[in-house]
Design a protein around this motif. Structure first.
Motif, short mmCIF file in Angstrom:
data_model
loop_
_atom_site.label_atom_id
_atom_site.label_comp_id
_atom_site.label_asym_id
_atom_site.label_seq_id
_atom_site.Cartn_x
_atom_site.Cartn_y
_atom_site.Cartn_z
N PRO A 9 1.14 7.17 0.67
CA PRO A 9 1.21 5.71 0.54
C PRO A 9 -0.12 5.11 0.11
CG PRO A 9 1.21 6.36 2.84
CD PRO A 9 1.36 7.61 2.06
N ALA A 10 -0.04 3.96 -0.57
CA ALA A 10 -1.22 3.23 -0.99
C ALA A 10 -1.70 2.34 0.15
CB ALA A 10 -0.91 2.38 -2.22
N SER A 27 -3.68 -7.76 0.14
CA SER A 27 -3.43 -9.06 0.76
C SER A 27 -1.98 -9.23 1.18
CB SER A 27 -3.82 -10.18 -0.20
OG SER A 27 -5.19 -10.11 -0.53
N ASN A 28 -1.06 -8.54 0.51
CA ASN A 28 0.37 -8.69 0.79
C ASN A 28 0.99 -7.32 1.03
OD1 ASN A 28 0.70 -11.67 0.14
ND2 ASN A 28 -0.16 -10.92 -1.79
N PRO A 29 2.10 -7.28 1.74
CA PRO A 29 2.78 -6.00 1.96
C PRO A 29 3.22 -5.37 0.64
CG PRO A 29 3.64 -7.69 3.44
CD PRO A 29 2.77 -8.39 2.43
N ILE A 30 3.31 -4.05 0.63
CA ILE A 30 3.78 -3.33 -0.56
C ILE A 30 5.30 -3.45 -0.64
CG2 ILE A 30 4.00 -1.06 -1.62
CD1 ILE A 30 1.24 -0.41 -0.45
N ALA A 31 5.79 -3.85 -1.81
CA ALA A 31 7.23 -4.01 -2.02
C ALA A 31 7.86 -2.73 -2.54
CB ALA A 31 7.50 -5.16 -2.99
N VAL A 32 7.30 -2.15 -3.60
CA VAL A 32 7.87 -0.95 -4.21
C VAL A 32 6.76 -0.10 -4.82
CG1 VAL A 32 10.12 -1.98 -4.76
CG2 VAL A 32 8.27 -2.09 -6.44
N TYR A 33 7.13 1.14 -5.13
CA TYR A 33 6.28 2.02 -5.92
C TYR A 33 6.97 2.27 -7.26
CZ TYR A 33 3.56 2.94 -1.73
OH TYR A 33 2.76 2.80 -0.62
N ALA A 54 1.53 0.96 -6.96
CA ALA A 54 2.16 0.13 -5.94
C ALA A 54 2.21 -1.31 -6.42
CB ALA A 54 1.40 0.23 -4.63
N ARG A 55 3.32 -1.99 -6.11
CA ARG A 55 3.44 -3.42 -6.41
C ARG A 55 3.75 -4.14 -5.12
NH1 ARG A 55 8.12 -6.03 -7.96
NH2 ARG A 55 9.05 -4.11 -8.78
N ASP A 56 3.00 -5.22 -4.82
CA ASP A 56 3.20 -5.91 -3.55
C ASP A 56 4.25 -7.00 -3.66
OD1 ASP A 56 1.98 -8.21 -4.61
OD2 ASP A 56 0.05 -7.83 -3.66
N THR A 57 4.49 -7.68 -2.55
CA THR A 57 5.56 -8.68 -2.51
C THR A 57 5.26 -9.91 -3.35
OG1 THR A 57 4.54 -9.54 -0.47
CG2 THR A 57 6.37 -7.97 -0.23
N ALA A 58 3.99 -10.09 -3.78
CA ALA A 58 3.64 -11.20 -4.67
C ALA A 58 3.65 -10.78 -6.14
CB ALA A 58 2.26 -11.74 -4.30
N GLY A 59 4.06 -9.53 -6.41
CA GLY A 59 4.12 -9.04 -7.78
C GLY A 59 2.81 -8.50 -8.30
N PRO A 116 -2.89 -3.87 -3.91
CA PRO A 116 -2.72 -2.61 -3.18
C PRO A 116 -3.68 -1.55 -3.73
CG PRO A 116 -0.61 -3.46 -3.96
CD PRO A 116 -1.67 -4.28 -4.62
N GLY A 117 -3.92 -0.53 -2.93
CA GLY A 117 -4.73 0.58 -3.39
C GLY A 117 -3.94 1.51 -4.28
N ALA A 118 -4.58 2.57 -4.72
CA ALA A 118 -3.93 3.57 -5.57
C ALA A 118 -3.25 4.62 -4.71
CB ALA A 118 -4.96 4.23 -6.48
N PRO A 119 -1.97 4.91 -4.95
CA PRO A 119 -1.34 6.03 -4.23
C PRO A 119 -2.01 7.35 -4.61
CG PRO A 119 0.27 4.66 -5.39
CD PRO A 119 -1.06 4.27 -5.91
#
Length: 322
Positions: free
Chosen positions: A54-55, A59-65, A108-113, A32-35
């Motif tokens: 938002p960031a 490659s994957n959706p963002i899961a959490v900030y 940001a952390r995506d769904t793949a960690g 993910p990019g930088a918020p």
């Protein structure tokens, strides 16, 4: 040498020289990019509200900030102080120490960690605890009223000009809502006009007489009003008049719950008409239709405390052709 022997040697040589098929290179993973931090509000001795944009998605959706706090010159690891899925809203950040400088940043952390880079840091210095009032605390809570009080800051009384009880805005573009203002010796207010079964968040802001910035705020306090009995659903919904261009609905009155009926709202194909009946004793409404179109309609009552009934039964009809 026989043909079979030569064929066996050729096959063996082919297997040895061919080797395993080369593995296909996997596609690179884009984090993910930088918020981008959008700002802070209502700094207290131990809390602050932080908002960010938002960031960019990788490659994957963002899961959490994840929000981290770093103390300049501190040798210990950065502290994870909040985890949320929210963006462009003010997130309360707690667990801070009074009169301490921090750098806050978001990742940001995506769904793949996979983590993205950190946002630019936001620098804050929490307030000394002695100039901050205690958080608002609710007593005598009913469905629509509450008494909210707070502890005054530990400063000389002559330094205090008064207090503001504020409902913090959820986003950076919303205005601040001051629910009550008091004099220097008043640390309690009575609130009216609240909605039953609803949670409200407040902070207390001190107004000082000596030019101290008006950011000496308390931590947040929450008031949850008592639920009330809603009106019963309207009944006997009927299409009393139907033409190719208009329809008139009628229904029987709802039974009030804890509060008198205020009005009725009509929903057509899932949406409101935008026009509600102004009086509880008006139980008919006419609206425009188009020839040959099918409509689903239902009605809800709302009482004087803003509590809605369940929907009436749904009536489906088709407007006649001209």
């Amino acid at each position: 040498m026989g043909h079979r022997h030569l064929l066996g040697i050729a096959l063996a040589f082919a297997l040895v020289t061919a080797g395993p098929a080369p593995a296909q290179a996997s596609a690179p993973v884009t984090p993910p990019g930088a918020p981008r931090a959008a700002g802070t509000q209502f700094l207290s001795a131990t809390t602050v509200d932080l908002a960010w944009m938002p960031a960019a998605v990788g490659s994957n959706p963002i899961a959490v900030y994840e929000v981290y706090a770093r103390r300049p010159g501190w040798i210990y690891p950065d502290q994870l102080v909040a985890t949320t899925t929210s963006v462009w809203v003010f997130v309360p950040i707690g667990g801070l120490r009074p009169a301490t400088s921090y750098e806050l940043y978001v990742r940001a952390r995506d769904t793949a960690g996979v983590h993205g880079p950190a946002s630019a840091p936001v620098n804050i210095t929490t307030l000394p605890s002695e100039i901050v009032p205690g958080p608002p605390v609710a007593t005598d809570v009913t469905a629509t009223t509450a008494t909210v009080s707070w502890r005054p800051p530990a400063v000389a009384p002559e330094r205090i000009a008064g207090y503001d009880l504020i409902a913090p805005p959820a986003t950076p573009t919303q205005p601040i809502q001051v629910r009550a203002s008091t004099g220097p010796s008043t640390t309690s207010v009575g609130l009216t006009g609240l909605r039953p079964g609803t949670s409200y968040t407040f902070i207390v802001v001190v107004r000082f007489t000596d030019g101290t910035p008006r950011s000496a705020t308390s931590a947040r306090g929450t008031v949850t009003t008592v639920p009330s009995v809603p009106p019963s659903p309207p009944s006997d919904l009927t299409v009393s008049t139907l033409t190719p261009t208009s329809s008139t609905l009628s229904w029987s009155a709802s039974t009030p719950g804890d509060f008198p009926i205020s009005r009725y709202f009509t929903y057509v194909n899932g949406g409101t008409l935008g026009v509600s009946n102004p009086a509880a004793d008006v139980r008919t409404v006419t609206f425009a239709v188009s020839p040959g179109n099918t409509y689903e309609v239902y009605v809800r009552a709302v009482d004087q405390a803003g509590v809605y009934s369940a929907p009436s039964e749904t009536v489906t009809f088709t407007a006649p052709n001209e």
